[in-house]
Enzyme design. Sequence first.
Site, PDB file in Angstrom:
ATOM      1  N   CYS A 100       0.814  -1.204  -0.058  1.00  0.00           N
ATOM      2  CA  CYS A 100       0.056  -0.044  -0.062  1.00  0.00           C
ATOM      3  C   CYS A 100       1.145   1.252  -0.044  1.00  0.00           C
ATOM      4  O   CYS A 100       0.324   2.258  -0.329  1.00  0.00           O
ATOM      5  CB  CYS A 100      -1.046  -0.105   1.242  1.00  0.00           C
ATOM      6  SG  CYS A 100      -0.123  -0.173   2.735  1.00  0.00           S
ATOM      7  N   ASN A 101       2.202   1.111   0.364  1.00  0.00           N
ATOM      8  CA  ASN A 101       3.012   2.130   0.434  1.00  0.00           C
ATOM      9  C   ASN A 101       3.951   2.252  -0.715  1.00  0.00           C
ATOM     10  O   ASN A 101       4.502   3.304  -0.916  1.00  0.00           O
ATOM     11  CB  ASN A 101       3.821   2.018   1.711  1.00  0.00           C
ATOM     12  CG  ASN A 101       3.435   2.667   2.992  1.00  0.00           C
ATOM     13  OD1 ASN A 101       4.042   2.358   3.867  1.00  0.00           O
ATOM     14  ND2 ASN A 101       2.155   3.022   2.987  1.00  0.00           N
ATOM     15  N   HIS A 152      18.222   1.794  -0.149  1.00  0.00           N
ATOM     16  CA  HIS A 152      16.627   1.957  -0.203  1.00  0.00           C
ATOM     17  C   HIS A 152      15.927   0.510   0.134  1.00  0.00           C
ATOM     18  O   HIS A 152      15.091   0.722   1.065  1.00  0.00           O
ATOM     19  CB  HIS A 152      16.182   2.400  -1.672  1.00  0.00           C
ATOM     20  CG  HIS A 152      14.951   2.782  -1.439  1.00  0.00           C
ATOM     21  ND1 HIS A 152      14.369   3.902  -1.221  1.00  0.00           N
ATOM     22  CD2 HIS A 152      13.706   1.996  -1.870  1.00  0.00           C
ATOM     23  CE1 HIS A 152      12.805   3.887  -1.236  1.00  0.00           C
ATOM     24  NE2 HIS A 152      12.737   2.526  -1.738  1.00  0.00           N
ATOM     25  N   SER A 186       8.401   3.265   5.379  1.00  0.00           N
ATOM     26  CA  SER A 186       7.027   3.098   5.644  1.00  0.00           C
ATOM     27  C   SER A 186       6.549   4.539   6.258  1.00  0.00           C
ATOM     28  O   SER A 186       6.939   5.228   6.783  1.00  0.00           O
ATOM     29  CB  SER A 186       6.604   1.977   6.492  1.00  0.00           C
ATOM     30  OG  SER A 186       7.388   0.738   6.164  1.00  0.00           O
ATOM     31  N   GLN A 229       5.854  -8.718   3.665  1.00  0.00           N
ATOM     32  CA  GLN A 229       5.437  -8.540   2.111  1.00  0.00           C
ATOM     33  C   GLN A 229       6.769  -8.599   1.238  1.00  0.00           C
ATOM     34  O   GLN A 229       6.530  -9.265   0.235  1.00  0.00           O
ATOM     35  CB  GLN A 229       4.696  -7.171   2.155  1.00  0.00           C
ATOM     36  CG  GLN A 229       3.327  -6.982   2.873  1.00  0.00           C
ATOM     37  CD  GLN A 229       3.312  -5.314   2.937  1.00  0.00           C
ATOM     38  OE1 GLN A 229       3.955  -4.497   3.303  1.00  0.00           O
ATOM     39  NE2 GLN A 229       1.777  -5.024   3.208  1.00  0.00           N
ATOM     40  N   GLY A 261     -12.697  -6.964   4.212  1.00  0.00           N
ATOM     41  CA  GLY A 261     -11.612  -7.430   3.694  1.00  0.00           C
ATOM     42  C   GLY A 261     -11.071  -8.465   4.863  1.00  0.00           C
ATOM     43  O   GLY A 261     -10.869  -7.913   6.038  1.00  0.00           O
ATOM     44  N   ALA A 262     -10.747  -9.661   4.782  1.00  0.00           N
ATOM     45  CA  ALA A 262     -10.393 -10.540   5.708  1.00  0.00           C
ATOM     46  C   ALA A 262      -8.951 -10.891   5.599  1.00  0.00           C
ATOM     47  O   ALA A 262      -8.497 -12.081   6.027  1.00  0.00           O
ATOM     48  CB  ALA A 262     -11.158 -11.553   5.938  1.00  0.00           C
ATOM     49  N   GLU A 265      -4.591  -9.701   5.808  1.00  0.00           N
ATOM     50  CA  GLU A 265      -3.818  -9.092   6.914  1.00  0.00           C
ATOM     51  C   GLU A 265      -4.213  -7.846   7.437  1.00  0.00           C
ATOM     52  O   GLU A 265      -4.343  -7.720   8.760  1.00  0.00           O
ATOM     53  CB  GLU A 265      -2.529  -8.960   6.372  1.00  0.00           C
ATOM     54  CG  GLU A 265      -1.438  -8.465   7.543  1.00  0.00           C
ATOM     55  CD  GLU A 265      -1.074  -9.528   8.539  1.00  0.00           C
ATOM     56  OE1 GLU A 265      -1.717 -10.452   8.436  1.00  0.00           O
ATOM     57  OE2 GLU A 265      -0.245  -9.090   9.388  1.00  0.00           O
TER      58      GLU A 265
HETATM   59  N1  LIG Z   1      -1.176  -5.780   4.758  1.00  0.00           N
HETATM   60  C1  LIG Z   1      -1.316  -4.826   5.147  1.00  0.00           C
HETATM   61  O1  LIG Z   1      -0.688  -4.495   6.181  1.00  0.00           O
HETATM   62  C2  LIG Z   1      -2.000  -3.463   4.539  1.00  0.00           C
HETATM   63  C3  LIG Z   1      -1.838  -2.161   5.202  1.00  0.00           C
HETATM   64  C4  LIG Z   1      -2.288  -1.070   4.717  1.00  0.00           C
HETATM   65  C5  LIG Z   1      -3.139  -1.175   3.442  1.00  0.00           C
HETATM   66  N2  LIG Z   1      -3.409  -2.436   2.963  1.00  0.00           N
HETATM   67  C6  LIG Z   1      -4.141  -2.614   1.659  1.00  0.00           C
HETATM   68  O2  LIG Z   1      -5.425  -3.399   2.052  1.00  0.00           O
HETATM   69  C7  LIG Z   1      -5.766  -3.980   1.237  1.00  0.00           C
HETATM   70  C8  LIG Z   1      -5.715  -5.833   1.549  1.00  0.00           C
HETATM   71  O3  LIG Z   1      -4.277  -6.093   1.764  1.00  0.00           O
HETATM   72  P1  LIG Z   1      -4.139  -7.454   2.679  1.00  0.00           P
HETATM   73  O4  LIG Z   1      -2.515  -7.495   2.949  1.00  0.00           O
HETATM   74  O5  LIG Z   1      -5.058  -7.686   3.575  1.00  0.00           O
HETATM   75  O6  LIG Z   1      -4.488  -8.065   1.107  1.00  0.00           O
HETATM   76  P2  LIG Z   1      -4.815  -9.669   1.092  1.00  0.00           P
HETATM   77  O7  LIG Z   1      -4.699 -10.567   2.291  1.00  0.00           O
HETATM   78  O8  LIG Z   1      -4.776 -10.136  -0.146  1.00  0.00           O
HETATM   79  O9  LIG Z   1      -6.679  -9.366   1.098  1.00  0.00           O
HETATM   80  C9  LIG Z   1      -7.468 -10.240   1.144  1.00  0.00           C
HETATM   81  C10 LIG Z   1      -8.796  -9.881   1.113  1.00  0.00           C
HETATM   82  O10 LIG Z   1      -9.298  -9.052  -0.029  1.00  0.00           O
HETATM   83  C11 LIG Z   1     -10.312  -9.895  -0.767  1.00  0.00           C
HETATM   84  N3  LIG Z   1     -10.240  -9.604  -1.938  1.00  0.00           N
HETATM   85  C12 LIG Z   1      -9.482  -9.951  -2.900  1.00  0.00           C
HETATM   86  N4  LIG Z   1      -9.774  -9.845  -4.333  1.00  0.00           N
HETATM   87  C13 LIG Z   1     -11.089  -9.219  -4.153  1.00  0.00           C
HETATM   88  C14 LIG Z   1     -11.881  -8.949  -5.175  1.00  0.00           C
HETATM   89  N5  LIG Z   1     -11.814  -8.918  -6.423  1.00  0.00           N
HETATM   90  N6  LIG Z   1     -13.238  -8.291  -4.669  1.00  0.00           N
HETATM   91  C15 LIG Z   1     -13.453  -8.064  -3.210  1.00  0.00           C
HETATM   92  N7  LIG Z   1     -12.954  -8.573  -2.521  1.00  0.00           N
HETATM   93  C16 LIG Z   1     -11.227  -9.177  -2.761  1.00  0.00           C
HETATM   94  C17 LIG Z   1     -10.370 -11.141  -0.152  1.00  0.00           C
HETATM   95  O11 LIG Z   1     -11.550 -11.772  -0.216  1.00  0.00           O
HETATM   96  P3  LIG Z   1     -11.597 -13.333  -0.331  1.00  0.00           P
HETATM   97  O12 LIG Z   1     -10.474 -13.896   0.249  1.00  0.00           O
HETATM   98  O13 LIG Z   1     -12.833 -13.759   0.767  1.00  0.00           O
HETATM   99  O14 LIG Z   1     -12.048 -13.588  -1.798  1.00  0.00           O
HETATM  100  C18 LIG Z   1      -9.853 -10.746   1.232  1.00  0.00           C
HETATM  101  O15 LIG Z   1     -10.814 -10.527   2.006  1.00  0.00           O
HETATM  102  C19 LIG Z   1      -4.739  -3.800  -0.158  1.00  0.00           C
HETATM  103  O16 LIG Z   1      -5.275  -2.747  -0.971  1.00  0.00           O
HETATM  104  C20 LIG Z   1      -3.490  -3.316   0.612  1.00  0.00           C
HETATM  105  O17 LIG Z   1      -2.890  -2.382  -0.133  1.00  0.00           O
HETATM  106  C21 LIG Z   1      -2.564  -3.480   3.361  1.00  0.00           C
END
Ligand SMILES: NC(=O)c1ccc[n+]([C@@H]2O[C@H](COP(=O)([O-])OP(=O)(O)OC[C@H]3O[C@@H](n4cnc5c(N)ncnc54)[C@H](OP(=O)(O)O)[C@@H]3O)[C@@H](O)[C@H]2O)c1
Length: 420
Positions: free
Chosen positions: A48-49, A96, A106, A117, A186-187, A189
């Site tokens: 996301c960063n 970097h 970050s 990541q 969103g379920a 991380e």
């Molecule tokens: N990881 C971090 O620490 C963090 C921090 C800040 C922001 N973010 C942002 O938050 C978002 C999720 O990050 P994450 O790391 O949690 O990723 P992740 O684990 O891949 O997220 C999975 C989630 O996204 C859903 N998803 C995937 N494709 C989808 C679609 N086409 N339509 C609807 N839902 C969908 C999944 O649903 P199902 O599995 O139920 O299908 C699941 O709930 C990203 O945009 C990321 O940039 C992440």
Amino acid sequence: MQISLVGLNHRSAPVTVREMAAIRTQKLRDSLESLRSYVSYGVILSTCNRTEVYTTSADSQGTTVGINFLQKYLDIPHHTLHLYTYMLEGKAAVEHLFRVTCGLDSMIIGEYEVLGQVRQTLEVAEEAEMVSLPLRHLFQSAIRAGRKVREETEISKNALSVSSVAIELAAGDIGDLANCQMLVIGAGEAGRLAARAAKERGMSRIGVVSRTLERAAGLATELGGLPISMSNLAEELTTCDLVVACADAPHHLLDVSTLKTAMRHRPQVPLVIIDIAVPRNVTPAVAQINNVFLYNIDDLTSISEQNRKQREGEIEKAGEIIAFEVKEFFAWWQDLEVRPVVAALMKKAEEIRRSHLNRTLKKLPPLSEDEQYNLEMMTRAIIAKILKEPLHSLKANGRHNLGYAEMVRELFQLDVEKRK
Ligand SMILES: NC(=O)c1ccc[n+]([C@@H]2O[C@H](COP(=O)([O-])OP(=O)(O)OC[C@H]3O[C@@H](n4cnc5c(N)ncnc54)[C@H](OP(=O)(O)O)[C@@H]3O)[C@@H](O)[C@H]2O)c1
């Protein structure tokens, strides 16, 4: 060989640009396949960063290759990309990545998530066979340094995450969260961290929404929340106080029409939506609806700035560890580049010496063993004397200048086995 980096991050580009450049986890493998048509070895890091492309190549075309790839793959206009990207080579690119893994680059200084990541990014690139030896060593060293910084400094003491900061922002806006109802969309991380932070603040009801209900149920069970299916999302919006949107979706999951309908049921009750997804999950125009308060990831800046200030002393300590680790990395690389050139130079000199000595011996009348030994020693001493300074210079300068070994290779026309 040169390491290059082309990228954009939360400091160089706003979320409106970062979301155009974001390469979602599901697309990472596909993007590497595309990168392969530009360069043999590369790793793509997209969080996301930031979105960053690290490559190694024999020439100094790495940054050009990286920017051409990003432009074509992301379909972003040339001038936009140039406005927001940074291009780094050699030591600057290496430093970097170390700063990234140590959590210094970050938005939330010292966050842990980036380490996982980067590890996952390397794994995907390994599966795609896109990782050269220097790239592998670079990423592994940077991950190790990331762990070391967290163990030996207090940079990650009581570490925040983007998700926990989102809950902090909500608390600042709403006040006591104890009587609040929250929806996490969103379920993964990010969703898990948001739900956990909300629970720690005593949120009375946490609903977890995911594209697949099983995944929502998994997280809900873990944190004592309620799994909610996507088809019930609109209904849930009529009663909740806070939405944290963090699904890895390529399109908006909440639009103006859905929110307008929901707000008709609660015109006087405010709804706070914090969209930390990149690309964003919520249509920005939703912010125009009365009593809807929409924030995106860049709105977390004031809290992240306070977090940075609190950790300033630790940033300095982390910088010292990074400087040491970067030095170690280049010492390793120098050895890797220089050793085969040293071996090839010595081999070539020895082959010339031996063939000339043999030819001379054939022309001379038979020599005693002593005479042969003396000739052998004399020719060896000549070679050693001639090569002493060039070899010393090669070993000393190769450390600071990775092109030096290549220059020696060309100068002496050496047959050095090329490394991946
Ligand atoms: N990881 C971090 O620490 C963090 C921090 C800040 C922001 N973010 C942002 O938050 C978002 C999720 O990050 P994450 O790391 O949690 O990723 P992740 O684990 O891949 O997220 C999975 C989630 O996204 C859903 N998803 C995937 N494709 C989808 C679609 N086409 N339509 C609807 N839902 C969908 C999944 O649903 P199902 O599995 O139920 O299908 C699941 O709930 C990203 O945009 C990321 O940039 C992440």
